[in-house]
Scaffold this motif. Structure first.
Motif, PDB file in Angstrom:
ATOM      1  N   THR A  48       0.839  -1.188   0.000  1.00 41.67           N
ATOM      2  CA  THR A  48       0.000   0.000   0.000  1.00 41.67           C
ATOM      3  C   THR A  48       0.881   1.247   0.000  1.00 41.67           C
ATOM      4  O   THR A  48       1.938   1.270   0.642  1.00 41.67           O
ATOM      5  N   ARG A  49       0.454   2.254  -0.722  1.00 42.58           N
ATOM      6  CA  ARG A  49       1.293   3.441  -0.887  1.00 42.58           C
ATOM      7  C   ARG A  49       1.425   4.257   0.392  1.00 42.58           C
ATOM      8  O   ARG A  49       2.292   5.127   0.473  1.00 42.58           O
ATOM      9  N   HIS A  54       6.764   1.299   1.729  1.00 38.71           N
ATOM     10  CA  HIS A  54       6.630   1.769   0.343  1.00 38.71           C
ATOM     11  C   HIS A  54       7.676   2.817   0.024  1.00 38.71           C
ATOM     12  O   HIS A  54       8.371   2.733  -0.993  1.00 38.71           O
ATOM     13  N   ASP A 126      -4.757   1.504  -4.660  1.00 34.68           N
ATOM     14  CA  ASP A 126      -4.053   2.120  -3.539  1.00 34.68           C
ATOM     15  C   ASP A 126      -2.719   1.440  -3.216  1.00 34.68           C
ATOM     16  O   ASP A 126      -2.092   1.754  -2.217  1.00 34.68           O
ATOM     17  N   HIS A 127      -2.289   0.529  -4.077  1.00 31.66           N
ATOM     18  CA  HIS A 127      -1.028  -0.186  -3.892  1.00 31.66           C
ATOM     19  C   HIS A 127      -0.073   0.056  -5.065  1.00 31.66           C
ATOM     20  O   HIS A 127      -0.486   0.513  -6.120  1.00 31.66           O
TER      21      HIS A 127
END
Length: 172
Positions: A48-49, A54, A126-127
């Protein structure tokens, strides 16, 4: 979204800890990990960002994957806890060694491990899907694997040795 979450919870997955070393060390429990290709050797992980990992992964460009055994549920819980310490301090809780190629922490006594260099990034919802070229890999003993299913950790017994005849595993 809630229906999708319920459906995906029915899919049992292995449990890994993804790690990044270098100037931005991070770890994260993940079950969104799989093999992509044997030739060339590629794997992927989805992050996930908003995860701390990340940013570290985007900055460092490499990662390690430790595939956890049934005895490592507490390790999985530690790296899933968002309130754990940042940086190298988060690794004080576990035994680990630096990966020989990337320096990323490899969780001691994991079933297996991989070191990877990021070769591609794909934004997906969202990833980000990080595709890594495997630079080194190894396995430990044949203990059972840690699985995640329906929001609960489960243990899969160790692999049974089965006779192989003509390239096919036969019953015992």
């Amino acid at each position: 979204m809630e229906d999708l979450r319920k459906v995906m919870a029915t899919f049992a997955t292995g449990v890994t800890v993804l790690t990044v070393g270098g100037g931005a060390p991070q770890g994260m429990t993940a079950n969104a990990f799989c093999s992509v290709s044997l030739d060339p050797p590629l794997v992927l992980c989805c992050v996930t960002r908003t995860a701390r990992l990340h940013k570290a992964l985007s900055t460092e460009g490499h990662f390690a994957v430790s595939i956890l055994s049934t005895e490592q549920e507490e390790v999985a819980r530690h790296f899933a806890n968002r309130s754990r310490p940042h940086g190298w301090e988060q690794f004080d809780f576990v035994s680990w060694i630096p990966g020989p190629h990337t320096g990323a922490p490899l969780i001691a006594e994991a079933l297996a491990w991989l070191e990877c260099e990021v070769v591609e990034r794909v934004v997906a919802g969202d990833h980000t899907v990080f595709i890594g070229r495997v630079t080194d890999a190894g396995t430990g003993d044949r203990r059972g694997a840690l699985l995640f299913h329906a929001g609960v950790f489960h243990g899969l017994p160790g692999a049974l040795e089965a006779p192989v005849r003509n390239g096919r595993v036969t019953g015992t």
